[in-house]
Motif scaffolding. Structure first.
Motif, PDB file in Angstrom:
ATOM      1  N   GLU A  16       0.838  -1.201   0.000  1.00 27.43           N
ATOM      2  CA  GLU A  16       0.000   0.000   0.000  1.00 27.43           C
ATOM      3  C   GLU A  16       0.868   1.244   0.000  1.00 27.43           C
ATOM      4  O   GLU A  16       2.001   1.217   0.438  1.00 27.43           O
ATOM      5  CB  GLU A  16      -0.918  -0.004   1.223  1.00 27.43           C
ATOM      6  CG  GLU A  16      -1.895  -1.153   1.230  1.00 27.43           C
ATOM      7  CD  GLU A  16      -2.827  -1.130   2.430  1.00 27.43           C
ATOM      8  OE1 GLU A  16      -2.825  -0.130   3.183  1.00 27.43           O
ATOM      9  OE2 GLU A  16      -3.549  -2.106   2.619  1.00 27.43           O
ATOM     10  N   GLY A  17       0.325   2.338  -0.501  1.00 27.28           N
ATOM     11  CA  GLY A  17       1.000   3.620  -0.444  1.00 27.28           C
ATOM     12  C   GLY A  17       1.804   3.982  -1.667  1.00 27.28           C
ATOM     13  O   GLY A  17       2.478   5.011  -1.680  1.00 27.28           O
ATOM     14  N   VAL A  18       1.782   3.134  -2.688  1.00 28.92           N
ATOM     15  CA  VAL A  18       2.505   3.449  -3.922  1.00 28.92           C
ATOM     16  C   VAL A  18       1.679   4.441  -4.725  1.00 28.92           C
ATOM     17  O   VAL A  18       0.484   4.256  -4.947  1.00 28.92           O
ATOM     18  CB  VAL A  18       2.767   2.177  -4.763  1.00 28.92           C
ATOM     19  CG1 VAL A  18       3.424   2.534  -6.081  1.00 28.92           C
ATOM     20  CG2 VAL A  18       3.640   1.211  -3.969  1.00 28.92           C
ATOM     21  N   ILE A  19       2.326   5.513  -5.146  1.00 29.70           N
ATOM     22  CA  ILE A  19       1.646   6.575  -5.894  1.00 29.70           C
ATOM     23  C   ILE A  19       1.687   6.247  -7.388  1.00 29.70           C
ATOM     24  O   ILE A  19       2.761   6.004  -7.943  1.00 29.70           O
ATOM     25  CB  ILE A  19       2.322   7.937  -5.628  1.00 29.70           C
ATOM     26  CG1 ILE A  19       2.267   8.243  -4.130  1.00 29.70           C
ATOM     27  CG2 ILE A  19       1.679   9.033  -6.452  1.00 29.70           C
ATOM     28  CD1 ILE A  19       3.124   9.397  -3.698  1.00 29.70           C
ATOM     29  N   ALA A  20       0.507   6.200  -8.000  1.00 28.63           N
ATOM     30  CA  ALA A  20       0.424   5.940  -9.447  1.00 28.63           C
ATOM     31  C   ALA A  20       1.102   7.073 -10.193  1.00 28.63           C
ATOM     32  O   ALA A  20       1.029   8.220  -9.764  1.00 28.63           O
ATOM     33  CB  ALA A  20      -1.033   5.818  -9.865  1.00 28.63           C
ATOM     34  N   PRO A  21       1.805   6.826 -11.234  1.00 27.38           N
ATOM     35  CA  PRO A  21       2.011   5.564 -11.963  1.00 27.38           C
ATOM     36  C   PRO A  21       3.314   4.864 -11.600  1.00 27.38           C
ATOM     37  O   PRO A  21       3.849   4.104 -12.402  1.00 27.38           O
ATOM     38  CB  PRO A  21       2.049   6.035 -13.406  1.00 27.38           C
ATOM     39  CG  PRO A  21       2.793   7.348 -13.312  1.00 27.38           C
ATOM     40  CD  PRO A  21       2.322   7.962 -12.000  1.00 27.38           C
ATOM     41  N   ASP A  22       3.837   5.059 -10.390  1.00 27.15           N
ATOM     42  CA  ASP A  22       5.108   4.437  -9.992  1.00 27.15           C
ATOM     43  C   ASP A  22       5.054   2.916 -10.123  1.00 27.15           C
ATOM     44  O   ASP A  22       4.044   2.288  -9.790  1.00 27.15           O
ATOM     45  CB  ASP A  22       5.464   4.799  -8.554  1.00 27.15           C
ATOM     46  CG  ASP A  22       5.929   6.233  -8.406  1.00 27.15           C
ATOM     47  OD1 ASP A  22       5.978   6.952  -9.415  1.00 27.15           O
ATOM     48  OD2 ASP A  22       6.238   6.624  -7.263  1.00 27.15           O
ATOM     49  N   ALA A  23       6.146   2.352 -10.604  1.00 29.74           N
ATOM     50  CA  ALA A  23       6.271   0.901 -10.739  1.00 29.74           C
ATOM     51  C   ALA A  23       7.077   0.376  -9.568  1.00 29.74           C
ATOM     52  O   ALA A  23       8.301   0.509  -9.530  1.00 29.74           O
ATOM     53  CB  ALA A  23       6.951   0.554 -12.054  1.00 29.74           C
ATOM     54  N   VAL A  24       6.377  -0.192  -8.571  1.00 30.77           N
ATOM     55  CA  VAL A  24       7.009  -0.727  -7.370  1.00 30.77           C
ATOM     56  C   VAL A  24       6.310  -2.043  -7.018  1.00 30.77           C
ATOM     57  O   VAL A  24       5.084  -2.108  -6.994  1.00 30.77           O
ATOM     58  CB  VAL A  24       6.904   0.242  -6.174  1.00 30.77           C
ATOM     59  CG1 VAL A  24       7.614  -0.318  -4.949  1.00 30.77           C
ATOM     60  CG2 VAL A  24       7.460   1.604  -6.530  1.00 30.77           C
ATOM     61  N   THR A  25       7.103  -3.061  -6.754  1.00 31.31           N
ATOM     62  CA  THR A  25       6.560  -4.378  -6.419  1.00 31.31           C
ATOM     63  C   THR A  25       7.165  -4.860  -5.110  1.00 31.31           C
ATOM     64  O   THR A  25       8.366  -4.696  -4.883  1.00 31.31           O
ATOM     65  CB  THR A  25       6.896  -5.393  -7.535  1.00 31.31           C
ATOM     66  OG1 THR A  25       6.366  -4.910  -8.767  1.00 31.31           O
ATOM     67  CG2 THR A  25       6.314  -6.756  -7.246  1.00 31.31           C
ATOM     68  N   GLN A  53      10.780   2.639  -9.684  1.00 29.89           N
ATOM     69  CA  GLN A  53      10.764   3.675  -8.636  1.00 29.89           C
ATOM     70  C   GLN A  53      10.918   3.105  -7.231  1.00 29.89           C
ATOM     71  O   GLN A  53      10.634   3.781  -6.238  1.00 29.89           O
ATOM     72  CB  GLN A  53       9.463   4.499  -8.726  1.00 29.89           C
ATOM     73  CG  GLN A  53       9.384   5.441  -9.907  1.00 29.89           C
ATOM     74  CD  GLN A  53       9.028   4.737 -11.201  1.00 29.89           C
ATOM     75  OE1 GLN A  53       8.281   3.765 -11.209  1.00 29.89           O
ATOM     76  NE2 GLN A  53       9.571   5.212 -12.307  1.00 29.89           N
ATOM     77  N   ALA A  54      11.391   1.878  -7.102  1.00 22.66           N
ATOM     78  CA  ALA A  54      11.526   1.246  -5.786  1.00 22.66           C
ATOM     79  C   ALA A  54      12.416   2.057  -4.851  1.00 22.66           C
ATOM     80  O   ALA A  54      12.192   2.079  -3.638  1.00 22.66           O
ATOM     81  CB  ALA A  54      12.075  -0.170  -5.929  1.00 22.66           C
ATOM     82  N   GLY A  55      13.406   2.753  -5.389  1.00 24.43           N
ATOM     83  CA  GLY A  55      14.305   3.557  -4.573  1.00 24.43           C
ATOM     84  C   GLY A  55      13.641   4.729  -3.889  1.00 24.43           C
ATOM     85  O   GLY A  55      14.193   5.308  -2.958  1.00 24.43           O
ATOM     86  N   ASN A  56      12.433   5.071  -4.303  1.00 21.73           N
ATOM     87  CA  ASN A  56      11.685   6.176  -3.692  1.00 21.73           C
ATOM     88  C   ASN A  56      10.857   5.725  -2.499  1.00 21.73           C
ATOM     89  O   ASN A  56      10.175   6.546  -1.878  1.00 21.73           O
ATOM     90  CB  ASN A  56      10.757   6.814  -4.724  1.00 21.73           C
ATOM     91  CG  ASN A  56      11.524   7.427  -5.875  1.00 21.73           C
ATOM     92  OD1 ASN A  56      12.667   7.841  -5.722  1.00 21.73           O
ATOM     93  ND2 ASN A  56      10.903   7.470  -7.035  1.00 21.73           N
TER      94      ASN A  56
END
Length: 69
Positions: A16-25, A53-56
């Protein structure tokens, strides 16, 4: 199914909390119980993030919960 080992299965995970359109898994490593004996035990697994964008983002390095064997 009880197999006499400490191996555990993670059936589902949610990030939860991933801001669209960031690609984070969310990546869940091998899970295991703290003891192979039948009963209520602590299960834990390593966690990490992947994606462009996992580093964010940050995630706890491990997750633990109580489950029954």
């Amino acid at each position: 199914m009880y197999d006499g080992t400490t191996a555990a299965s993670v059936i589902s995970s949610n990030l939860e909390g991933v801001i669209a359109p960031d690609a984070v898994t969310l990546v869940v490593g091998a899970a295991s119980f703290d003891n192979q004996n039948v009963g209520t035990r602590t299960a834990s697994a390593a966690l990490s993030l992947s994606g462009a964008q996992a580093g964010n983002y940050t995630v706890n390095a491990t997750a633990a919960d109580v489950a029954a064997i």
